[in-house]
Design a protein around this motif. Structure first.
Motif, PDB file in Angstrom:
ATOM      1  N   UNK A   1       0.836  -1.202   0.000  1.00  0.00           N
ATOM      2  CA  UNK A   1       0.000   0.000   0.000  1.00  0.00           C
ATOM      3  C   UNK A   1       0.871   1.253   0.000  1.00  0.00           C
ATOM      4  N   UNK A   2       1.942   1.211   0.802  1.00  0.00           N
ATOM      5  CA  UNK A   2       2.821   2.370   0.913  1.00  0.00           C
ATOM      6  C   UNK A   2       3.443   2.698  -0.444  1.00  0.00           C
ATOM      7  N   UNK A   3       3.962   1.658  -1.124  1.00  0.00           N
ATOM      8  CA  UNK A   3       4.658   1.935  -2.384  1.00  0.00           C
ATOM      9  C   UNK A   3       3.693   2.269  -3.519  1.00  0.00           C
ATOM     10  N   UNK A   4       2.529   1.642  -3.488  1.00  0.00           N
ATOM     11  CA  UNK A   4       1.565   1.960  -4.539  1.00  0.00           C
ATOM     12  C   UNK A   4       1.206   3.441  -4.462  1.00  0.00           C
ATOM     13  N   UNK A   5       1.073   3.927  -3.218  1.00  0.00           N
ATOM     14  CA  UNK A   5       0.761   5.341  -3.048  1.00  0.00           C
ATOM     15  C   UNK A   5       1.982   6.210  -3.358  1.00  0.00           C
ATOM     16  N   UNK A   6       3.130   5.810  -2.800  1.00  0.00           N
ATOM     17  CA  UNK A   6       4.329   6.639  -2.930  1.00  0.00           C
ATOM     18  C   UNK A   6       4.789   6.757  -4.374  1.00  0.00           C
ATOM     19  N   UNK A   7       4.706   5.650  -5.112  1.00  0.00           N
ATOM     20  CA  UNK A   7       5.216   5.668  -6.487  1.00  0.00           C
ATOM     21  C   UNK A   7       4.096   5.918  -7.499  1.00  0.00           C
ATOM     22  N   UNK A   8       2.891   6.095  -6.961  1.00  0.00           N
ATOM     23  CA  UNK A   8       1.771   6.346  -7.854  1.00  0.00           C
ATOM     24  C   UNK A   8       1.615   5.219  -8.877  1.00  0.00           C
TER      25      UNK A   8
END
Lengths: 495, 309
Positions: free
Chosen positions: A377-384
């Motif tokens: 979830x963190x990376x999906x959000x962070x890296x768009x």
């Protein structure tokens, strides 16, 4: 000089992708003609059309004025076009003589005349000035002899056009010289030779004319003597060399040295290389196709281990014998070919992201599901990352988003040095910008990046130091203000 | 080379250990007993040389035996015609398998596994149990052969075997087809780039193997005068073992028909030794074959390694 081969307006499509957009190529009798181009230029496709491996979707090919339509390698050979491929495409389990005459053995009734096979093989090799035991298995000879065998095969079938596809990539300097001598001799006999090589020195050493392809289209054909190297390079990469194109690189942040590579080499493949990577900065690897960029990355990450030299991390020598050791030393490698070496298409986005982390922990200590989901979830959000959800199979995502997942995978490891091999290849412009922005954030967070790209402008934009490779050797290390398109190209083109 | 040495060693050991072992009669019986396996193994050698495998040979052989029993006994066909038809069916079956393997790009292992079930099933359809073959032609053939003196006779079965081995050696070494088989097994992509007929060669190889399997069936009926749908169970594995012990590399491109000939004799000799020594458990036949096979595979690997270094 008479025209031997004329390929006119060749078009070749693979699905919706057009690999050759109406390419015209002319070869004279008695010339060595270099065919140049970067990745995706269409060189190999053109060669495969000429040799009957691919059938063209448009255009004509004539040999000595006669139109041919080669639908198979056999028909191309019958028309007088022979090819020696980079990976020698012969049969190591058969004798040298058989390899030269396979498919055309002299017969008596249903039986092969083995004595005659050997005699003709010896005759063909003699024209190349080579004398070996033609009855011995081909596989027992070094690559150079195998290559000569392939050329002898072409001679025996009275080829008029000889295509040499990167013949020197696995030869040493002396063997290359011998090959060039043979090429010149055959040129003297009136043969037309198409020569593909990534080594500029070699191109200029033997070629009469040079044709450059780019993105499936013809850029032009020039006399080799009248084409300066710098101009050739600029034709190949499609960038004009002007005084204004030197918009210096990312300014050196003066970061402390994080990694130091000292005389690292893999004998016969790449190196030796000596450079250092500063903490929180990106170091670029620039060079033409075949200059050893990817080989360097693979060597550093221990996939194809180094045969000499050392790597120091924070002043201490580290062993990088295997990818596991490299990961333990804080390295991460985002490979060039994400389809084959990177993503696992049938696994979900989440699974692909936690893969490296799980691997580093070992099979028994599973990353807890909650932690996995949090990470994803963190990376999906962070890296768009544009995906329907963390459980979507990664194979259904676009190239750019797959690439971001791969980045996430390695970022989750929090490496000290992230090797990015062609991180922007095959993804759209918007995604490219996002990836570049991401690199900037990683740098600011203190991570070092080794940035490899065929797009020199990208290297210039992102890197505060650039290692320029030429012919698989280190040509120069450019720092901060010295980095510009022009200096890189001049270094690449220097002889 | 190693294969020949093992064979000699086996014979010397057996000759020392058992009286009367080193006699012409024993050797002749060995040939007679293993002729069908030998013929099948020659076909298998070609398939393996081409880089493939054929698991259907045992079943094709079984089908051939009951087919012969049925058409000769039940339908009254003349025996020679029936034999030709049987071999023709074997070739046709093999060609079909080869075609499926090549044009649908399915692993030979799977296609011939299906072929194995198919042929075995067809054998049971023709006759669910063993059938005797009564035919004047068979009785007559049983009497004939190449006299070797001392009342010894090289009967038709072993004679066919020797002819097949000789023909196999000539084809493998001396014809374009044979060399193309080696090329195909060596590197298919290279063979295609050299303009060799890759597809035709592959299809033909399975035809040859199917024909050999059927011929093995014919020989088997000559020896036993009966057809049996259960015959030749596991024969494909014996044939593969014989080829590998004879020096043919399973990945293709390297090997010799003559080596397979020796391999068959080695397996036969082990069996003969067990027959001679009534006290040994027949299970030792399998164990010895297995040990030998493993040894030869390791030997091949070592030789290959040496070549690389």
């Amino acid at each position: 000089m008479s025209e031997l081969l004329h390929a006119n307006g060749i078009v070749k499509r693979f699905g919706s992708f057009t690999a050759l957009k109406g390419v015209t190529f002319r070869l004279r009798a008695g010339e060595i003609h270099a065919l140049m181009g970067e990745n995706g230029a269409g060189k190999s496709t053109l060669i495969k059309v000429l040799t009957g491996v691919h059938e063209a979707d448009g255009g004509t090919v004539t040999v000595a004025g006669r139109g041919i339509r080669a639908a198979s390698p056999r028909e191309a050979e019958a028309a007088g076009i022979s090819t020696v491929y980079q990976e020698v495409n012969l049969l190591p389990n058969l004798s040298v003589a058989e390899n030269i005459l396979m498919g055309r053995q002299p017969m008596r009734g249903p039986f092969i005349r083995h004595g005659e096979v050997k005699r003709r093989a010896r005759a063909a090799l003699a024209r190349l000035g080579l004398e070996v035991d033609v009855g011995a298995l081909l596989g027992s000879f070094p690559v150079a002899v195998q290559q000569m065998t392939a050329i002898a095969r072409a001679l025996d079938q009275e080829a008029r056009v000889l295509i040499l596809d990167e013949p020197t990539s696995s030869l040493d300097a002396r063997e290359s010289e011998e090959l060039f001598a043979v090429m010149r001799r055959l040129r003297g006999e009136g043969m037309g030779i198409v020569f593909v090589s990534h080594f500029l020195d070699q191109i200029y050493a033997v070629s009469d004319r040079i044709t450059v392809l780019r993105d499936g289209a013809l850029v032009g054909t020039w006399e080799a003597a009248g084409l300066p190297r710098l101009e050739l390079v600029s034709h190949m990469i499609g960038k004009e060399v002007t005084a204004s194109s030197g918009d210096g690189g990312v300014v050196c942040g003066g970061g402390a040295e994080a990694f130091r590579v000292e005389g690292l080499e893999r004998r016969g493949v790449v190196g030796p290389l000596t450079f250092s990577v500063a903490a929180g900065e990106a170091t670029g690897l620039a060079g033409l196709l075949g200059s050893g960029r990817t080989e360097t990355a693979r060597m550093l990450f221990g996939i194809d281990g180094a045969t000499g030299g050392r790597v120091k991390a924070g002043g201490e020598e580290v062993a990088l014998g295997s990818p596991r050791a490299a990961m333990a030393a804080g390295l991460a490698f985002c490979s060039e070919d994400r389809k084959v070496e990177g993503i696992i298409p049938s696994l979900s986005v989440r699974e692909n992201i936690v893969l490296a982390m799980q691997a580093s922990r070992g099979v028994l200590r599973r990353v807890p599901r909650a932690e996995q989901e949090a990470l994803a979830a963190k990376f999906i959000a962070a890296l768009n990352i544009r995906t329907r959800g963390p459980e979507t199979p990664i194979g259904t995502l676009s190239g750019g988003n797959q690439q971001k997942c791969l980045l996430a995978r390695w970022m989750a490891m929090q490496p000290r040095l992230l090797i990015l091999d062609e991180p922007t290849r095959g993804i759209d412009v918007g995604a490219k910008a996002e990836i570049e922005a991401l690199c900037g954030e990683l740098r600011r967070a203190g991570m070092s990046i080794l940035f490899i790209s065929a797009e020199l402008e990208e290297v210039v934009r992102n890197c505060s130091r650039v290692v320029v490779l030429r012919d698989r050797r280190q040509a120069a290390v450019l720092d901060g203000p010295a980095i510009s398109l022009r200096t890189i190209m001049e270094t690449v083109a220097a002889s | 080379m190693a294969t020949g040495l093992v064979l000699v060693a086996l014979f010397v050991a057996a000759g020392a250990g058992y009286e009367n072992f080193l006699s012409a009669r024993v050797v002749l019986n060995l040939f007679k007993d293993r002729a069908f396996l030998g013929v099948v193994a020659v076909g298998m050698t070609f398939v393996i040389l081409s880089g493939g495998i054929d698991l259907s040979v045992g079943a094709v052989m079984a089908f051939t035996t009951v087919f012969l029993a049925k058409v000769i006994g039940g339908l009254g066909w003349s025996a020679p015609v029936a034999m030709l038809a049987a071999v023709g069916i074997g070739v046709g079956f093999g060609l079909f398998q080869g075609w499926v393997i090549h044009y649908f790009r399915i692993p030979a292992f799977l296609v011939t596994l299906a072929g194995m079930f198919l042929a075995r099933g067809m054998a049971f359809v023709v006759s669910p149990r063993s059938v005797e073959i009564r035919s004047a032609f068979y009785d007559d053939l049983g009497e004939r052969g190449l006299p070797l003196g001392e009342g010894l006779l090289l009967t038709v079965g072993p004679l066919i075997y020797l002819v097949v081995v000789a023909a196999g050696m000539v084809v493998a070494h001396g014809t374009r087809f044979g060399r193309n088989v080696y090329a195909l097994g060596g590197n298919e992509a290279s063979a295609a780039l050299m303009g060799l007929p890759v597809g035709a060669t592959r299809v033909a190889v399975y035809g040859v193997c199917g024909g050999c399997a059927a011929l093995g069936g014919v020989i088997s009926t000559l020896a036993l005068s009966s057809g049996d749908p259960t015959r030749g169970t596991g024969l494909e594995l014996d044939a593969i073992a014989a080829a590998v012990i004879g020096g043919t590399v399973l990945t293709g491109g390297r090997g010799w028909v003559f080596g397979t000939f020796l391999g068959v004799l080695i397996l036969g000799t082990i069996k003969t030794i067990l027959d001679f020594d009534g006290s040994l458990d027949p299970a030792w036949l399998r164990i010895a074959s297995g040990g030998l096979l493993l040894g030869f595979i390791l030997l091949q690997k070592l030789i290959a390694r040496q070549r690389v270094s």
